[in-house]
Design an enzyme around this catalytic site. Structure first.
Site, PDB file in Angstrom:
ATOM      1  CG  ASN A 195      -2.427  -1.988   0.916  1.00  0.00           C
ATOM      2  OD1 ASN A 195      -2.609  -1.609   0.278  1.00  0.00           O
ATOM      3  ND2 ASN A 195      -1.704  -1.601   1.859  1.00  0.00           N
ATOM      4  CD  GLU A 278      -7.101  -5.353   1.276  1.00  0.00           C
ATOM      5  OE1 GLU A 278      -6.219  -4.770   1.255  1.00  0.00           O
ATOM      6  OE2 GLU A 278      -7.928  -6.257   1.659  1.00  0.00           O
ATOM      7  NE  ARG A 311       0.883  -8.519  -2.365  1.00  0.00           N
ATOM      8  CZ  ARG A 311      -0.172  -8.146  -2.046  1.00  0.00           C
ATOM      9  NH1 ARG A 311      -1.034  -7.091  -1.887  1.00  0.00           N
ATOM     10  NH2 ARG A 311      -0.529  -8.691  -0.301  1.00  0.00           N
ATOM     11  NE  ARG A 328     -11.316 -10.784   0.502  1.00  0.00           N
ATOM     12  CZ  ARG A 328     -10.911 -10.378   1.454  1.00  0.00           C
ATOM     13  NH1 ARG A 328     -10.728  -9.472   2.427  1.00  0.00           N
ATOM     14  NH2 ARG A 328      -9.287 -10.967   1.781  1.00  0.00           N
ATOM     15  CG  ASP A 357      -5.689 -10.722   4.290  1.00  0.00           C
ATOM     16  OD1 ASP A 357      -4.810 -11.404   3.640  1.00  0.00           O
ATOM     17  OD2 ASP A 357      -6.288  -9.761   4.719  1.00  0.00           O
ATOM     18  CD  GLU A 379       1.905 -11.577  -0.943  1.00  0.00           C
ATOM     19  OE1 GLU A 379       1.777 -10.834  -1.946  1.00  0.00           O
ATOM     20  OE2 GLU A 379       1.631 -11.242   0.429  1.00  0.00           O
ATOM     21  CD  GLU A 385      -3.467  -8.878   8.305  1.00  0.00           C
ATOM     22  OE1 GLU A 385      -2.622  -8.939   7.452  1.00  0.00           O
ATOM     23  OE2 GLU A 385      -4.538  -8.154   8.166  1.00  0.00           O
ATOM     24  CD1 TRP A 525     -14.287  -5.394   5.748  1.00  0.00           C
ATOM     25  CD2 TRP A 525     -12.937  -4.963   4.451  1.00  0.00           C
ATOM     26  NE1 TRP A 525     -14.532  -4.404   5.626  1.00  0.00           N
ATOM     27  CE2 TRP A 525     -12.820  -3.775   5.221  1.00  0.00           C
ATOM     28  CE3 TRP A 525     -12.177  -5.665   3.713  1.00  0.00           C
ATOM     29  CZ2 TRP A 525     -11.890  -3.115   5.105  1.00  0.00           C
ATOM     30  CZ3 TRP A 525     -10.686  -4.206   3.016  1.00  0.00           C
ATOM     31  CH2 TRP A 525     -10.863  -3.314   3.784  1.00  0.00           C
TER      32      TRP A 525
END
Lengths: 663, 663
Positions: A195, A278, A311, A328, A357, A379, A385, A525
């Site tokens: 980001n 995002e 990505r 999603r 995610d 990845e 997280e 989301w």
């Protein structure tokens, strides 16, 4: 001139390269043959070890180079990372045709310790990385982000590279970091967050010098530097009216900007890009495809040998929770499979290992295996997280290993590791914390990633033992066994007390720490569990659900399609099941939820006791840090247990078969 | 010398004092008798109105003071806020024995408009505030708080007083603010947040000059200034080792600090204190009672005529959600009733109107009525923390009126308004927004609070009409009816689409905007609904619940104790009920939930249409601002509807009787 080994700042943990790990090497006589900057790095390492432990090191150009225990020989300059390892005639020999190979060979000898100098081996061993690019993506911000802070999803203090809008300038620590990475096989680092905010955008242009300094510090350890860039750079930085990837002025801008990057960093690795994701800008704004976007950057990088990592994390993050047809999990496949074959040779599509995610349990992304004519990078996320944020012990080796060994065509065909021709990438878990990773035991995740990236089919337990051997050299067996015990099962323990059976999320929104069963249930989301009084889970079958299961090759698609054949641990990812449904394990869904949540807490309590029993065997600062985090992990695990169990008891009304207390 | 009326900065809305509101007054001949600073304020007001509309004003000292339409006469200097109003012999007369009374009399004439100059009244009317202290608490921070910002729970921009750590210095706007407040009857302002952080603490000592400037600006409109202070001030500011309220050095420190405050502001009102609440320091740390704490400050203030407002908002904000025996609603009563009679005469216990925290529907706090020997102030919240945050229209007049008219002994005895001898207090909803309150229609809340504080038994609809008359002078009936229509029912509309039947909360944690049904369900804040597959609500009965219902005097305690007699709108506050329970309304709990949520959204859509139809009748900027907020209100109301209905459908499994779509 041998390159001096970087000096750790006072109080910074040596991680898996404590001085004692060099005892065997440092007490031997070593001959180094060849020349080049990385050979000087190797020489510096051996020289420091010898100075400490009484051995000696000579170069081929020096006299008296006989009677050596170890020969480290560079035989060429082909840039290869491979090395040959041989033990014969009482002598150990490492040969490499490229400088990096020699460096990796040296660290191989370090890992072997005394074993490198014992007995004979039947034949020469060739060691060659299975994956050419083994990269860490640092989600480090240059300027402190008002919400995400200095490091997005960082749980180990500040950034090693940046501080408060400026380059941190502690290059000796960056060098020490590069050394740790080299010792586990990592060869690329992206130095800023995907980001890309306003300040970070400028790293590409007027602030490239700051990136060059990091690159200079990492280069002696065989590490190339990459940069995350914003797709909008031609507008934001170049003042153009568009960022359209097919616009000639945009392409010219990128070509020129990229040429300047290479003027500053001649071995620059390339760009990492998060586009149309995002809120980040991307080619969709211009009606262009992601292949158009990636290829534009690939064209700018190609003359210089660089690569763009594009990505695949593209999905609608403003989904309406009422809309059950949008899934999603389908998004990456739906977006990118139609583009297979359209990406340039130096464009790599970087795919998260799972479709959502970085949850504690996800199926492998169906995109991997569906892009035969595209270079893929896979990845994973070393920063925890969703797996305890380095306050919980959660060694991810077994999960990553399962992913890397997964074969998209099931019984035959290549594994995910084989398919990751464009690289294996981990989101870094490192910061300026004295233990590098916040939780000292989270160092094992970083190390394991490097080693699995080198050899994706390696046994993760073997890698863990390597890490323990290096980190705690000459440790008594009780310590080795204790550390192994608290790490080995920690991922499954974490899975037990958090979201069950692959259903995912159920975390606190925003920061993602701790439970909130409905935290994302009515959010935009796209991460829902649809629990009601009768059951829970997401129907992703082809027959009655979102059709996601059909994105897999047939054998997997068929297995996932039916609850009868879907593995228990992914059941709620693929199906909405009644609480009374009987799992393959012989338990009902609801009883499985209760049991695993009680067990998970017991597992943590037990691990905490094991760790407590190691006091006196571990450096006190490290022991105290881990002990303190176990208190939090136990508190948090109980919170997870009680919230999840209460939630499902209140919804299902089914009492626990064992009559335990649920609130 | 008449005091000039403050000039509004360009673009700032005149709220309920537009020039046209002074037309009737300004076109008449007025005589003013008496002298004193507030008489000059009155003179300035009349003079400006006359300059604009052609009337004239004379003072008793001037010649030619005959043939007046209006006489404003100060007859004494007793500080009274009352005034006499008389219409006789074609002349209107206001007399007051105190300067503030004359000012209030003037604004009474303004409110009456042409009616003040028409016909005859049978007798003289006495107007006297029922409550002596009518205060706004500004939760304004001096330094921007990292989480709460410049104004805690502020939805109208920055603070009128402070900006970025400094005094804002825009004193003309502060004067204009004081004028608005005087026109609705407010006579005290606490200028900083009850959560007193480091910077704000110093307002008490070295930064008192900044408070004095605000006090100077407000004084001409009869408004006294108060300060929120931290209980830890003797330690934080004075360097003492303790803040023990019985420690002699602590008491001496407060006495001296307070004396200095009065040197700077001789009519200083006193202190507001939030102690032992949500992390603020307090007497508990020293084993002292809250009476000890309050009395210490009262002793420091007494020589100067000041008052301490000691907030009763004391509860355990680290509750374990598993513990169903602890009930936050009980806390204020349990803490304070044992202290009744122990508070000093100039110590006021400031009680939130409900036992929890400004929810859209709560019962009246049982503490009010249970402290016969203690001066009480009752606190309401004009800032719409839980009622739409000034993005939703929610006129709180009817709610406040219900609270103020509530009689703790039920049929006989005093009302809450009668019991609020220590004052009526509202948390301010004002900021530096051009419309003062963010949402232009939220001005009605501020105005209504002032008028109800003056006369707690006033009809709120009458107050609303006053506000409409002032804000939209000479408005056509269609505009008056439209504004009335969108405001009158707006509180009940908000209640319909949010948490049902008094159950409370169900908001997003932290910022408190928008729905999250389980947002606080597993939190430490003590605000739960206990929804399960069978029912929802909190059993606060004496027989089987937390016993909260027994904190009321007998008639209410009995009524609340049983679901049969408990009013529908509070049913889930007092009882955990099955979804199938039949309400007095004839609907089941679950059908009530569905129906009100569908209705609430329809009500908003309708109000939006009404507002749209007023375009052309309202100033375009104001119309646009409200129209834009209606879009958000409608979106948000739909989100509430769908989340609440889906949540309860999933839990209860009971379909909507009317077959409407629930997700």
């Amino acid at each position: 001139m041998p390159l001096p080994v970087p000096v750790l700042p006072e109080g910074v943990d040596p991680a898996w390269l404590p001085p004692d790990a060099f005892r065997a090497l440092g007490s031997r006589r070593t001959l180094i043959r060849g020349s080049g900057p990385l050979v000087e790095t190797v020489h510096g390492e051996v020289a420091q070890a010898c100075a400490r432990f009484g051995g000696r090191v000579v170069r081929d150009c020096e006299p008296g180079a006989t009677g050596n225990d170890l020969v480290l020989e560079l035989t060429g300059s082909d840039g290869s990372e491979a090395f040959m390892y041989e033990r014969a005639g009482g002598r150990t020999t490492v040969t490499a045709s490229g400088q990096s190979g020699l460096l990796y060979g040296l660290f191989h000898v370090v890992r072997l310790g005394e074993d490198a100098f014992r007995g004979e081996r039947r034949s020469r061993e060739e060691h060659r990385p299975a994956v050419a690019l083994r990269m860490l993506d640092h989600w480090d911000n240059v300027a402190v982000h008002p919400v995400m802070g200095q490091v997005e999803r960082g749980y180990a203090g500040g950034s090693l590279f940046w501080e408060d809008g400026r380059a941190r300038g502690e290059l000796e620590r960056v060098r020490a970091y590069g050394r740790l990475l080299a010792a586990c096989g990592i060869n690329a680092v992206a130095v800023n967050n995907v980001n890309v905010h306003e300040t970070e955008a400028r790293l590409l242009t007027d602030r490239i010098g700051e990136v060059a300094e990091v690159a200079d510090a990492l280069r002696p350890y065989g590490i190339r530097t990459q940069l995350s860039v914003t797709f909008a750079a031609p507008m934001v930085l170049g003042g153009l009216a568009t960022a359209d990837p097919l616009d000639a002025s945009v392409r010219a801008w990128w070509a020129e900007a990229t040429a300047r990057v290479y003027e500053a960093i001649d071995d620059f690795g390339g760009y990492v890009v998060k586009a149309d994701s995002e809120g980040q800008p991307g080619p969709f704004a211009y009606g262009r495809s992601h292949a158009d976007g990636a290829n534009m950057l690939a064209a700018a990088l190609a003359p210089h040998g660089g690569t763009v990592h594009w990505r695949a994390f593209v999905y609608d993050h403003r989904q309406d929770w009422r809309d059950r047809t949008t899934d999603r999990a389908r998004a990456a496949y739906d977006h990118f499979v139609p583009l297979d074959g359209e990406f340039a040779a130096n464009a790599v599509l970087q795919v998260k290992h799972g479709p959502l995610d970085f949850q504690v349990r996800e199926p492998v992304s169906p995109l991997i295996g569906a892009m035969a004519r595209t270079r893929l990078a896979v990845e994973v996320q070393a920063t925890q997280e969703y797996t305890g944020q380095q306050r919980h012990v959660c060694w991810l080796g077994p999960m990553w290993s399962e992913v890397l060994r997964f074969r998209p065509e099931r019984d035959g065909g290549p594994s995910v590791g084989d398919l990751a021709g464009g690289g294996l990438v981990a989101v870094s878990n490192v910061g300026d914390d004295p233990f590098w990773t916040g939780h000292p035991l989270a160092q094992a995740n970083l190390y394991t990633f490097g080693r699995l990236a080198w050899r994706p089919d390696a046994d993760p337990d073997g890698v863990l033992d390597e890490w323990i051997g290096l980190t705690f050299p000459s440790a008594p067996e009780r310590l080795v066994a204790g550390v192994r015990a608290v790490l080995t099962g920690s991922w499954r323990t974490y899975e037990k007390y958090t979201a069950p059976l692959g259903v995912g999320f159920m975390v606190q929104p925003g920061h993602h720490y701790g439970p909130s069963v409905d935290g994302y249930e009515y959010s935009p989301w796209g991460t829902y569990h649809f629990a009601d009084r009768d059951g829970v889970g997401v129907d992703r079958s082809r027959a009655t659900g979102t059709g996601y299961a059909a994105q897999y090759a047939k054998p997997w698609a068929e297995m996932y399609e039916s609850p009868d054949t879907c593995p228990d641990e992914l059941l709620l990812f693929f199906h909405h099941m009644s609480y009374g449904h009987m799992l393959h394990s012989g338990k009902t869904v609801i009883q499985h939820i209760y049991d695993t949540h009680f067990e998970g807490v017991e597992d943590v309590a037990e691990a905490r006791e094991v760790w407590a029993s190691l006091a006196g065997l571990v450096d006190p600062a490290r022991h105290a840090r881990v002990a303190e985090r176990y208190e939090e992990q136990l508190r948090s695990a109980r919170e997870w247990r009680d919230q999840i169990n209460s939630y499902f008891l209140r919804k299902s009304g089914v009492p626990d078969a064992h009559g335990r207390r649920i609130h």
